[in-house]
Scaffold this motif. Structure first.
Motif, PDB file in Angstrom:
ATOM      1  N   ASN A  45      -8.534   1.005   0.583  1.00  0.00           N
ATOM      2  CA  ASN A  45      -8.036  -0.012  -0.352  1.00  0.00           C
ATOM      3  C   ASN A  45      -8.868  -0.190  -1.619  1.00  0.00           C
ATOM      4  N   THR A 104       0.835  -1.193   0.000  1.00  0.00           N
ATOM      5  CA  THR A 104       0.000   0.000   0.000  1.00  0.00           C
ATOM      6  C   THR A 104       0.874   1.249   0.000  1.00  0.00           C
ATOM      7  N   TYR A 105       0.294   2.339  -0.535  1.00  0.00           N
ATOM      8  CA  TYR A 105       1.016   3.605  -0.608  1.00  0.00           C
ATOM      9  C   TYR A 105       0.148   4.730  -0.045  1.00  0.00           C
ATOM     10  N   SER A 106       0.766   5.574   0.761  1.00  0.00           N
ATOM     11  CA  SER A 106       0.081   6.748   1.287  1.00  0.00           C
ATOM     12  C   SER A 106       0.175   7.891   0.282  1.00  0.00           C
ATOM     13  N   GLN A 135      -3.273   3.359   0.612  1.00  0.00           N
ATOM     14  CA  GLN A 135      -3.205   3.001   2.024  1.00  0.00           C
ATOM     15  C   GLN A 135      -4.436   3.452   2.800  1.00  0.00           C
ATOM     16  N   GLU A 136      -4.937   4.645   2.495  1.00  0.00           N
ATOM     17  CA  GLU A 136      -6.043   5.200   3.254  1.00  0.00           C
ATOM     18  C   GLU A 136      -7.377   4.514   2.979  1.00  0.00           C
TER      19      GLU A 136
END
Length: 259
Positions: free
Chosen positions: A149, A109-111, A146-147
């Motif tokens: 999915n 995941t990426y923010s 990330q916040e």
């Protein structure tokens, strides 16, 4: 470029990222900071809507696309994006550049902050107020947001959008799932809609069709409906056709200098 302060906001069911940057005297009609005479590429999504819609400051638009391994966008999706932009923008030339593969960010995941860091590392082209070309940026990652999915894409600066390849792949896999190029084409156009200031965030609304607490359209069939940028839309509502903008959204763009 000095960035004094940023605020990030994420509301449920959608991922339109508001990244407010204080630049003192940003001219919304040109995108130029009057204090520095430089085009600002790190303002909030929609802050340069009029610049994209009109041709008075920049007659040409160039879209740079980077993708992480395994997530090269389909040509059909890019073609549909170009058609969408040609239909709505007053630009004499719109170029969708050949996508470039960049290194994986590690997957997972990426923010939003990580996405911004990737842009700083990989983006090559920024708008210069002395030239006639406006530059926009796409990054297609190999992970999820990330916040939230189930989000397929986010607009996080006034010229920048990111898309989550793993989530797009999930939405276009399985029995009865839509083709990947349709999922990509839909979310590419939706996020660009936020760059164009829809709805009511950079391009003022001419009628009451803005959802409460978000920059999305209340019309059920509109491209700018909030669920369009999530897997929920493709799992439950997608009929195989990329949604059009509701006439109310088109009216807003036309009133702000678009077609």
């Amino acid at each position: 470029m000095d960035i004094a302060k940023r605020y990030y906001f994420l509301a449920p069911l959608f991922a339109f990222v508001l990244s407010f940057t204080l630049h003192g005297c940003l001219d919304s009609s040109t995108g130029v900071d009057n204090n520095t005479n430089q085009f600002v590429s790190r303002a909030a999504p929609g802050a340069s809507a009029k610049v994209f819609l009109e041709d008075s400051s920049f007659a040409s638009l160039s879209v740079e696309i980077d993708y992480m391994p395994g997530h090269q966008p389909s040509q059909d999706a890019l073609d549909s994006l170009k058609t969408f932009l040609q239909k709505r923008l007053h630009k004499s030339d719109i170029t969708i550049n050949t996508p470039t593969e960049v290194q994986s960010g590690g997957g997972g995941t990426y923010s939003a902050n990580e996405i911004r860091s990737f842009e700083e590392k990989y983006r090559n082209n920024y708008t210069d107020s002395r030239n006639n070309t406006l530059h926009a940026y796409f990054l297609i990652t190999d992970g999820k947001y990330q916040e939230q999915n189930n989000v397929l894409g986010i607009a996080y600066y006034n010229t920048s959008m990111a898309f989550f390849g793993s989530t797009i792949e999930e939405a276009s896999s399985g029995l009865g799932a839509p083709p990947r190029e349709k999922v990509e084409g839909t979310v590419f156009q939706h996020e660009f809609g936020h760059i164009l200031g829809l709805v009511g965030n950079g391009t003022p609304t001419q009628s009451d069709h803005k959802t409460a607490g978000s920059a999305h359209c209340t019309a059920d069939e509109c491209l700018m409906k909030s669920t369009v940028e999530t897997t929920d839309f493709f799992a439950n509502l997608f009929d195989g056709s990329i949604p059009d903008l509701d006439p109310q959204c088109v009216t807003d763009l036309q009133a702000n200098g678009g077609k």
